[in-house]
Design an enzyme around this catalytic site. Structure first.
Site, PDB file in Angstrom:
ATOM      1  N   HIS A  54       0.869  -1.182   0.000  1.00 40.94           N
ATOM      2  CA  HIS A  54       0.000   0.000   0.000  1.00 40.94           C
ATOM      3  C   HIS A  54       0.909   1.237   0.000  1.00 40.94           C
ATOM      4  O   HIS A  54       2.023   1.187   0.515  1.00 40.94           O
ATOM      5  CB  HIS A  54      -0.841  -0.056   1.278  1.00 40.94           C
ATOM      6  CG  HIS A  54      -1.925   0.972   1.373  1.00 40.94           C
ATOM      7  ND1 HIS A  54      -1.684   2.279   1.720  1.00 40.94           N
ATOM      8  CD2 HIS A  54      -3.276   0.883   1.196  1.00 40.94           C
ATOM      9  CE1 HIS A  54      -2.828   2.943   1.755  1.00 40.94           C
ATOM     10  NE2 HIS A  54      -3.815   2.128   1.426  1.00 40.94           N
TER      11      HIS A  54
ATOM     12  N   ASP B  21       1.955  -4.310   8.153  1.00 34.86           N
ATOM     13  CA  ASP B  21       0.791  -3.428   8.045  1.00 34.86           C
ATOM     14  C   ASP B  21      -0.457  -4.302   8.161  1.00 34.86           C
ATOM     15  O   ASP B  21      -0.795  -5.033   7.236  1.00 34.86           O
ATOM     16  CB  ASP B  21       0.877  -2.699   6.703  1.00 34.86           C
ATOM     17  CG  ASP B  21      -0.419  -1.996   6.315  1.00 34.86           C
ATOM     18  OD1 ASP B  21      -1.421  -2.111   7.049  1.00 34.86           O
ATOM     19  OD2 ASP B  21      -0.422  -1.339   5.253  1.00 34.86           O
TER      20      ASP B  21
ATOM     21  N   GLN C 245      -5.668  -4.538   7.005  1.00 32.16           N
ATOM     22  CA  GLN C 245      -6.694  -5.415   6.431  1.00 32.16           C
ATOM     23  C   GLN C 245      -6.796  -6.750   7.174  1.00 32.16           C
ATOM     24  O   GLN C 245      -7.515  -7.648   6.734  1.00 32.16           O
ATOM     25  CB  GLN C 245      -6.388  -5.686   4.949  1.00 32.16           C
ATOM     26  CG  GLN C 245      -6.402  -4.443   4.079  1.00 32.16           C
ATOM     27  CD  GLN C 245      -7.797  -3.873   3.896  1.00 32.16           C
ATOM     28  OE1 GLN C 245      -8.798  -4.583   4.005  1.00 32.16           O
ATOM     29  NE2 GLN C 245      -7.886  -2.579   3.628  1.00 32.16           N
TER      30      GLN C 245
ATOM     31  N   LYS D  80     -11.531   0.645  10.343  1.00 31.46           N
ATOM     32  CA  LYS D  80     -11.812  -0.549   9.543  1.00 31.46           C
ATOM     33  C   LYS D  80     -12.293  -1.705  10.412  1.00 31.46           C
ATOM     34  O   LYS D  80     -12.512  -2.817   9.924  1.00 31.46           O
ATOM     35  CB  LYS D  80     -10.553  -0.974   8.770  1.00 31.46           C
ATOM     36  CG  LYS D  80     -10.094   0.038   7.718  1.00 31.46           C
ATOM     37  CD  LYS D  80      -8.953  -0.523   6.897  1.00 31.46           C
ATOM     38  CE  LYS D  80      -8.113   0.525   6.206  1.00 31.46           C
ATOM     39  NZ  LYS D  80      -8.764   1.178   5.072  1.00 31.46           N
TER      40      LYS D  80
ATOM     41  N   CYS E 156      -4.774   2.922  -3.660  1.00 30.69           N
ATOM     42  CA  CYS E 156      -3.485   3.284  -3.049  1.00 30.69           C
ATOM     43  C   CYS E 156      -2.404   2.253  -3.326  1.00 30.69           C
ATOM     44  O   CYS E 156      -1.534   2.002  -2.485  1.00 30.69           O
ATOM     45  CB  CYS E 156      -3.614   3.524  -1.541  1.00 30.69           C
ATOM     46  SG  CYS E 156      -4.684   4.880  -1.111  1.00 30.69           S
TER      47      CYS E 156
END
Lengths: 436, 134
Positions: free
Chosen positions: A151, A228, A231, A254, A394
């Site tokens: 990302h 990261d 998600q 999220k 992104c």
């Protein structure tokens, strides 16, 4: 008598008990919304005429009533600045805000609040480490290893830090089905590697990357790993200890929490060794006209008035999803993605990106409909009140690799239904007819 | 957002291709969509009246249909007229409401033509391409 199969069947049903989606949907007031009216004034309007089908959860999830209540209660009953105050409200706010750090630590298997820093979002968490650790430690000849599916939050950040320090950025290649090429990873990660910064789950491909394996590779060369988890944390159990990541970041909005808050996890001894990113109030211990010393962890990294309401509401969101059960959420999301992919695979003119159905992948389904630009597709679906994402998500370099400027992405969460997937497929079909 | 007229211009673009002897040519893109266009303009002997227009490129239906309609609209106008046009002129041509994030797609051809004209007249420095990102 129980047969062994029956016993296993009972066990597996318990383990993956289906979500009561209809009941869960009642927790989210926004899911009752219709859309289609005036967009200049935010919120429901009398011209709204089509029930919302919200399939953009990879971008942001919706917020349950009890999280909205947590924010509202904070502002109605104990809004106050934290840490400094001796008065009653400040004490209430401070206790709740600090407890929120403990709650998030517990949620991802960190050792305690000292390993949990609240940031604005995942991107800021990435920048915090890139600036405070990267600017200090990186130099010419050093390498930061990323992936081709990164990302921009990590890709752009490390690119810029590398430019400032003279370090090099390397990218682990992906294969044709969007998995990391681990042979290439083994080639790239070596003596010069100082940081391996990888997305835990791709926000486009749905690929779940082998963080523990990458961490072993990196640690063999005394390099650090930043994963990261934007998600991942919202939709599956995550344990930073098991993953072996030195740093881990994710965003509140999220995972049923509010915007404006993200979480940076870091191993305590690393956080101790790293200088602060932002300077100012709250993060200091002692200041004179010449110099200052830093506050204890994690406050050393939280300069200025922090996101108090957001932090407290994020802890509430964490309770909410944890009570539903992270394994059950994971199963539900995977099932919906699997169903969507099965439906979309029926059409020759639809290309789906990422690992094939049936493999371990997350609940994002990115695709293109031949002859219809993703933005046109998303606009047409918006006419049917189906909210999907279209664009580069992104990840411009990844899209270049996929050979397309943009893709459409449907992403599911705990409150989505198979009927909504059917609506998605019908809306794609109307776009197909329109452009035929 | 997708009236028949837009789809028609998208599927059967008018003035598509390159001019043999353009007075100026300029290119541009909208990085968000990956829309890319080249616009050729041929001026009459007065060096002011637009005599011929063509465009070429690919991208979303809004950008391509807008380029097709806009190119037809330009013929016979002057560079001064072109300069005076703004986003609303293109949106009027499209005849539909354009959602805010898609305005960049709609105005791409117009911005390319305007930048191309400014460069041609020496009012703007040479640039590699126009973008509608901002």
């Amino acid at each position: 008598m129980f047969t062994l199969e029956a016993l296993f069947s009972v066990m597996s049903t318990q383990r993956t008990e289906a979500l009561d989606v209809e009941r869960l949907r009642e927790d989210f007031p926004i899911l009752d919304r219709e859309v289609g009216g005036d967009i200049e004034t935010p919120g429901a309007s009398p011209e709204d005429d089509t029930p919302l089908v919200y399939l953009d959860n990879g971008a942001t999830s919706q917020t349950p009533e009890r999280v909205i209540d947590a924010i509202s209660t904070y502002y109605r009953e104990y809004n106050s600045n934290v840490h400094r105050g001796v008065h009653h409200l400040s004490q209430e706010a401070s206790i709740a805000y600090e407890a929120a750090h403990e709650r998030l630590a517990d949620f991802i298997g960190a050792n305690g609040a000292e390993e949990i820093v609240f940031t604005k979002n995942t991107t800021e968490a990435m920048n915090l480490i890139a600036y405070s650790w990267g600017l200090e430690e990186l130099g010419p000849g050093d390498e930061v290893v990323l992936t081709e599916m990164e990302h921009h939050a990590s890709l752009v950040t490390w690119q810029q830090i590398a430019k400032k320090t003279g370090a090099d950025v390397r990218y682990i290649a992906i294969d044709d089905e969007g998995r990391l090429d681990m042979d290439h990873a083994r080639e790239l990660i070596g003596e010069d590697t100082e940081m391996v910064s990888v997305v835990h789950i791709s926000n486009v491909l749905g690929t779940i990357n082998p963080i523990a394996e990458l961490a072993d590779l990196a640690h063999a060369y005394d390099s650090y790993v930043f994963a990261d988890g934007a998600q991942a944390v919202p939709n599956r159990p995550v344990d930073v200890g098991e993953l072996g990541a030195d740093f881990y970041a994710f965003s509140g909005h999220k995972m049923c929490g509010p915007t404006g808050i993200g979480v940076l996890y870091g191993r305590e001894e690393l956080f101790e060794a790293i200088d602060p990113f932002l300077f100012g109030g709250e993060m200091i211990r002692k200041v004179d006209f010449e110099d200052a010393t830093w506050n204890e962890l994690p406050w050393k990294f939280e300069a200025g008035t922090p996101p108090i309401a957001e932090g407290i509401a994020l802890a509430e969101a964490t309770d909410y999803i944890d009570e539903i059960g992270m394994e059950a959420i994971q199963r539900h999301e995977t099932d919906l993605a699997d169903y969507a992919m099965t439906e979309l695979e029926e059409f020759d003119d639809i290309e789906i990106y990422g690992p094939p159905r049936g493999e371990d992948r997350s609940g994002v389904v990115s695709f293109n409909l031949e002859g219809v630009h993703a933005h046109d597709l998303a606009s047409i679906m918006n006419d049917d009140a189906v909210a999907i994402r279209a664009g580069d998500h992104c990840t411009q370099p990844l899209h270049e690799k996929l050979g397309t400027a943009a893709s459409a992405r449907a992403s599911f969460y705990l409150y989505n239904t198979k009927e909504e997937v059917d609506t998605l497929v019908e809306a794609i079909d109307s776009a197909r007819q329109l452009f035929a | 957002m997708y009236r028949q007229q837009i789809l028609d211009h998208y599927k059967n673009p008018r003035n598509y291709g390159e001019l043999d002897d353009p007075s100026f040519t300029h290119v541009g893109e909208n990085p968000m969509c990956g829309d890319a266009l080249r616009v050729d303009i041929k001026l009459a002997d007065d060096d002011e009246t637009i005599e011929g227009v063509s465009f070429k490129g690919d991208g979303c239906a809004i950008s391509q249909a807008a380029a097709s309609m806009f190119s037809g609209e330009l013929r016979g106008k002057t560079l001064e007229d072109l300069d005076a046009m703004d986003r609303d002129d293109v949106i009027d041509l499209l005849g539909v409401d354009i959602s805010p994030v898609r305005v960049k797609c709609a105005v791409l051809a117009e911005k390319i033509a305007q930048d191309g004209a400014s460069i041609y007249r020496g009012e703007k420095e040479e640039m590699e391409k126009t973008t509608t990102e901002e």
